[in-house]
Design a protein around this motif. Structure first.
Motif, PDB file in Angstrom:
ATOM      1  N   ARG A  15      38.964  34.607  36.160  1.00  0.00           N
ATOM      2  CA  ARG A  15      40.191  33.866  36.455  1.00  0.00           C
ATOM      3  C   ARG A  15      39.950  32.350  36.366  1.00  0.00           C
ATOM      4  O   ARG A  15      40.806  31.606  35.921  1.00  0.00           O
ATOM      5  N   GLY A  16      38.774  31.904  36.774  1.00  0.00           N
ATOM      6  CA  GLY A  16      38.508  30.468  36.888  1.00  0.00           C
ATOM      7  C   GLY A  16      37.916  29.746  35.695  1.00  0.00           C
ATOM      8  O   GLY A  16      38.012  28.523  35.624  1.00  0.00           O
ATOM      9  N   PRO A  17      37.279  30.442  34.743  1.00  0.00           N
ATOM     10  CA  PRO A  17      36.629  29.719  33.642  1.00  0.00           C
ATOM     11  C   PRO A  17      37.586  28.900  32.786  1.00  0.00           C
ATOM     12  O   PRO A  17      38.792  29.138  32.776  1.00  0.00           O
ATOM     13  N   SER A  69      44.153  37.318  26.626  1.00  0.00           N
ATOM     14  CA  SER A  69      43.465  36.325  25.788  1.00  0.00           C
ATOM     15  C   SER A  69      43.692  34.906  26.297  1.00  0.00           C
ATOM     16  O   SER A  69      44.613  34.653  27.075  1.00  0.00           O
ATOM     17  N   PRO A  70      42.874  33.958  25.825  1.00  0.00           N
ATOM     18  CA  PRO A  70      43.120  32.553  26.173  1.00  0.00           C
ATOM     19  C   PRO A  70      44.531  32.100  25.788  1.00  0.00           C
ATOM     20  O   PRO A  70      45.163  31.338  26.523  1.00  0.00           O
ATOM     21  N   ASN A  77      50.496  31.506  31.980  1.00  0.00           N
ATOM     22  CA  ASN A  77      49.762  30.929  33.112  1.00  0.00           C
ATOM     23  C   ASN A  77      48.752  31.969  33.594  1.00  0.00           C
ATOM     24  O   ASN A  77      48.897  33.164  33.318  1.00  0.00           O
ATOM     25  N   ILE A  78      47.726  31.519  34.275  1.00  0.00           N
ATOM     26  CA  ILE A  78      46.607  32.402  34.609  1.00  0.00           C
ATOM     27  C   ILE A  78      47.028  33.536  35.545  1.00  0.00           C
ATOM     28  O   ILE A  78      46.557  34.665  35.410  1.00  0.00           O
ATOM     29  N   ARG A  79      47.942  33.277  36.455  1.00  0.00           N
ATOM     30  CA  ARG A  79      48.370  34.328  37.384  1.00  0.00           C
ATOM     31  C   ARG A  79      49.058  35.473  36.639  1.00  0.00           C
ATOM     32  O   ARG A  79      48.741  36.644  36.837  1.00  0.00           O
ATOM     33  N   GLN A  80      50.016  35.121  35.780  1.00  0.00           N
ATOM     34  CA  GLN A  80      50.742  36.152  35.037  1.00  0.00           C
ATOM     35  C   GLN A  80      49.836  36.864  34.027  1.00  0.00           C
ATOM     36  O   GLN A  80      49.965  38.073  33.802  1.00  0.00           O
ATOM     37  N   ALA A  81      48.912  36.132  33.416  1.00  0.00           N
ATOM     38  CA  ALA A  81      47.958  36.738  32.484  1.00  0.00           C
ATOM     39  C   ALA A  81      47.040  37.706  33.221  1.00  0.00           C
ATOM     40  O   ALA A  81      46.690  38.775  32.704  1.00  0.00           O
ATOM     41  N   ASN A  82      46.671  37.331  34.442  1.00  0.00           N
ATOM     42  CA  ASN A  82      45.847  38.197  35.282  1.00  0.00           C
ATOM     43  C   ASN A  82      46.589  39.507  35.564  1.00  0.00           C
ATOM     44  O   ASN A  82      46.021  40.599  35.460  1.00  0.00           O
TER      45      ASN A  82
END
Length: 197
Positions: A15-17, A69-70, A77-82
């Motif tokens: 999640r953080g990278p 993917s990136p 956004n990272i939350r929704q991608a997660n």
């Protein structure tokens, strides 16, 4: 939890990278085949994770991996991608769970009942197993990317924001697997773009 629930553990890695995909694992363990040593993947050594992962693949009733993917991280956004990666992991299971135990306090929509558990990857074996599969799969993927982009050092830091990564990013600018929406990458990319103009 109901008596006849088919329970899967769900957790993510990455999640953080600043670079690379996010990976989620979903695991339904076989109660008749307990796996000793399961724990939060972050509390295990790389060697221990790599020993446990094949046991999980072999002994679990079902397992699934899901990726975002990136580009999806930048778009959603990272939350929704997660959440997307978690849905993909659960959808990849050969059994349909009736209950998903998800690490943390952010409940994704997964097509079954969802319960969140803060610190769940150190408490519930099925979440620990999901955590280990997600982490080992993502680390393996970052080794592949290291072969493509060796100058960034992905094999060592797996895309996290360590000093060596920051220096490489400043020196070289972002590569195709960087998360362009993440502030450190965005800042460097803006400088690189303005220099080229």
């Amino acid at each position: 939890m109901e008596k006849l629930d088919i329970i899967c553990g769900v957790d993510e890695a990455g999640r953080g990278p600043w670079a690379g995909p996010v990976c989620a694992g979903a695991v339904i363990l076989d109660p008749s085949k307990p796996i000793a040593g399961l724990n939060d993947s972050k509390k295990l050594t790389e060697k221990k994770r790599n020993l446990l992962a094949p046991l999980i693949y072999e002994h679990a009733l079902a397992w699934g991996l899901g990726w975002a993917s990136p580009e999806e991280i930048d778009t959603l956004n990272i939350r929704q991608a997660n959440h997307l990666a978690m849905r993909r992991a659960v959808n990849a299971l050969k059994l349909s769970p009736t209950l998903a135990l998800v690490d943390g306090n952010d409940a994704p929509t997964l097509g079954c009942r969802v319960e969140t558990l803060i610190g769940g990857d150190g408490i519930e074996a099925c979440i620990s197993a999901a955590s280990i599969l997600a982490k080992t799969a993502r680390d393996a993927k970052m080794l592949e990317y290291d072969a493509l982009y060796p100058e960034y050092g992905f094999a060592k830091h797996k895309g996290y924001g360590v000093k060596a990564h920051s220096e490489a990013l400043r020196r070289l600018g972002p590569c195709p697997i960087h998360r362009m929406s993440f502030k450190p990458v965005l800042a460097v990319n803006s400088k690189t773009s303005s220099t080229k103009v």
